[in-house]
Design an enzyme around this catalytic site. Structure first.
Site, mmCIF file in Angstrom:
data_model
loop_
_atom_site.group_PDB
_atom_site.id
_atom_site.type_symbol
_atom_site.label_atom_id
_atom_site.label_comp_id
_atom_site.label_asym_id
_atom_site.label_seq_id
_atom_site.Cartn_x
_atom_site.Cartn_y
_atom_site.Cartn_z
ATOM 1 N N HIS A 309 75.406 48.192 33.335
ATOM 2 C CA HIS A 309 73.985 48.454 33.157
ATOM 3 C C HIS A 309 73.316 47.155 32.750
ATOM 4 O O HIS A 309 73.883 46.376 31.990
ATOM 5 C CB HIS A 309 73.761 49.517 32.066
ATOM 6 N N ASP A 366 74.971 57.656 35.377
ATOM 7 C CA ASP A 366 75.276 58.262 36.662
ATOM 8 C C ASP A 366 76.750 58.531 36.886
ATOM 9 O O ASP A 366 77.136 59.126 37.887
ATOM 10 C CB ASP A 366 74.766 57.355 37.796
#
Ligand code: ACO
Length: 432
Positions: A309, A366
């Site tokens: 991320h 996700d």
């Protein structure tokens, strides 16, 4: 935002320049380079805006090193446990948790706008059956600006409010219609006696020929997923919505752009990619080490989707909540999938691997969400659409914050030009 009276001094070509330091409510500091070019002739270069804030915002705080995420000050863990999606949407858009009366009015308003205009529904028949639902979503949202010309003015609060309600009310209908059209089934109209998530699930899975009841556990987990996706400060799609809105474009046009930005596999499209990756590993015999090795190989373009991320360099707090919910929902619905086992083994293998440890690559929101969506029978190409349903209030709140601020400027970055220097036009026949 506090003016700290502190300054940062830059020394350029033997001259010193002072730039004011501004500080956020969580003590994040930035120096304001608004005058840099005028004073020094220099601009800054920051690939991917990794170190650049283009606005102040009072909506979402996240600390990527500590794994903190808060909407309007409320920890995501508390909102995920105690709140409903519409309550969170209200919080994001208007700044405070609603009172009972405020939530009742907001919910009623949304509920009575769930239908799409029949002319708008005709658009669905113009798309190919195999169109990606994100493309359909973006197109239909964009087309809303042709149907609601009475609420396009970003400077009129009553028109903005009308557009907010229309978007919140209609996006689930638009999404479910995209799915039903893609599988050739009759579109199921919204049922205003159902709450937000149950209504969506009903539009997705009911058929006119037999009764259908949405299981409360399914609506509950969808509510959780929407809350976890509801905002994430200046991510790619939100920045896109702000950028489009900065030109005074209407809310529908701005949100349609956000949907397009979210579609990319490095952003919201990652949830679809994760499932496809897990399926590939499963079809290939389930050897997770082989794929961890491949993800580290600089000669390969393969990445572990759902890992890493831009901001979280510790853990993604949403991933921790989703992982727990995933175990729970699979047990409740009695869904057995080899992909969950592969996901867990992949996570274990990656988290022990120095490559992932050194680069601080952890599972993101996700990584597990796709397994839950599959357990709810949501098809893989609808995963990113689910993300968009959740992110809508975040996009709206940022667009509204920017417009309400009265200080926002049109977004217009600079560049460092690297093309040819001036050269004379060569006539066509003379070119080699
Ligand atoms: N698998 C393998 N290696 C990775 C991964 C990954 N998933 N993510 C990052 N790396 C490596 C990079 O190769 C790079 O290595 P290097 O320093 O040896 O060159 C290093 O880690 C840093 O990666 P960057 O791409 O520079 O990190 P950035 O912050 O720009 O990218 C991103 C973040 C796009 C999320 C990236 O981690 C990625 O591609 N992940 C997979 C896609 C994904 O899951 N996206 C969803 C993000 S969450 C969301 O949008 C909701």
């Amino acid at each position: 935002m506090a003016d700290t009276k502190k300054t940062v001094q830059l020394s350029i070509d033997g001259k010193n320049y002072d730039y004011p330091v501004i500080e956020g409510s969580e003590k994040e500091q930035a120096f304001d380079i608004g005058n840099l070019r005028a004073q020094t002739g220099y601009i800054t270069m920051d690939n991917g805006f990794a170190n650049t804030s283009t606005c102040t915002s009072a909506i979402t705080f996240l600390d990527g090193d500590k794994g903190i995420l808060r909407y309007r000050g409320y920890p995501i863990e508390q909102l995920a446990e105690k709140s409903s999606f519409l309550e969170v949407a209200y919080l994001l858009i208007y700044g405070n948790l609603p009172t009972v009366a405020e939530l009742t009015t907001f919910t009623k308003e949304i509920t009575k706008h769930t239908l799409l205009r029949e002319d708008l529904v005709k658009l669905y028949d113009g798309f190919p059956r195999d169109a990606h639902p994100m493309a359909v979503l973006a197109s239909v949202v964009s087309a809303m600006s042709t149907f609601y010309q009475d609420s396009l003015n970003p400077k009129d609060p009553a028109q903005v409010q009308e557009s907010i309600i229309r978007l919140m009310a209609k996006l689930p209908t638009i999404a479910a219609f995209a799915y039903k059209t893609s599988i050739g089934q009759p579109r199921i109209y919204p049922r205003n006696d159902l709450e937000y998530c149950s209504n969506f699930m009903n539009m997705m899975f009911a058929v006119p020929s037999e009764p259908f009841q949405v299981r409360p556990e399914i609506a509950e987990v969808m509510n959780l997923l929407l809350i976890l996706h509801a905002d994430h400060e200046q991510n790619c799609s939100t920045s896109t919505v702000r950028m489009i809105g900065s030109s005074a474009a209407n809310l529908f046009a701005s949100i349609a752009g956000g949907v397009c930005a979210l579609w990319g596999p490095l952003h919201g499209g990652a949830n679809q990619e994760v499932m496809e990756m897990l399926q590939t590993i499963h079809n290939d015999g389930g050897d997770v080490d082989k794929y961890v090795k491949l993800a580290k190989d600089k000669n390969s373009t393969f990445r572990l989707m759902g890992f890493g991320h831009r901001v979280y360099k510790n853990f993604d707090p949403r991933a921790a909540i989703i992982k727990k919910a995933c175990d729970k929902v699979l047990t409740t619905l009695n869904v057995k999938t080899p992909l969950l086992d592969i996901a867990k083994r992949l996570e274990d293998a990656a988290l022990k691997d120095p490559y992932f440890i050194e680069r601080k690559l952890y599972p993101n929101v996700d990584f597990y969400s796709g397994i839950i969506y599959s357990a709810l029978n949501i098809p893989v190409n609808m995963f990113t659409v689910m993300f968009a349903l959740g992110r809508l209030p975040g996009w709206i709140s940022h667009w509204k914050e920017m417009n309400d601020s009265g200080t926002a400027k049109i977004g217009r970055p600079r560049q460092i030009y690297t093309g040819p220097t001036a050269r004379d036009y060569t006539p066509l026949q003379a070119r080699k």
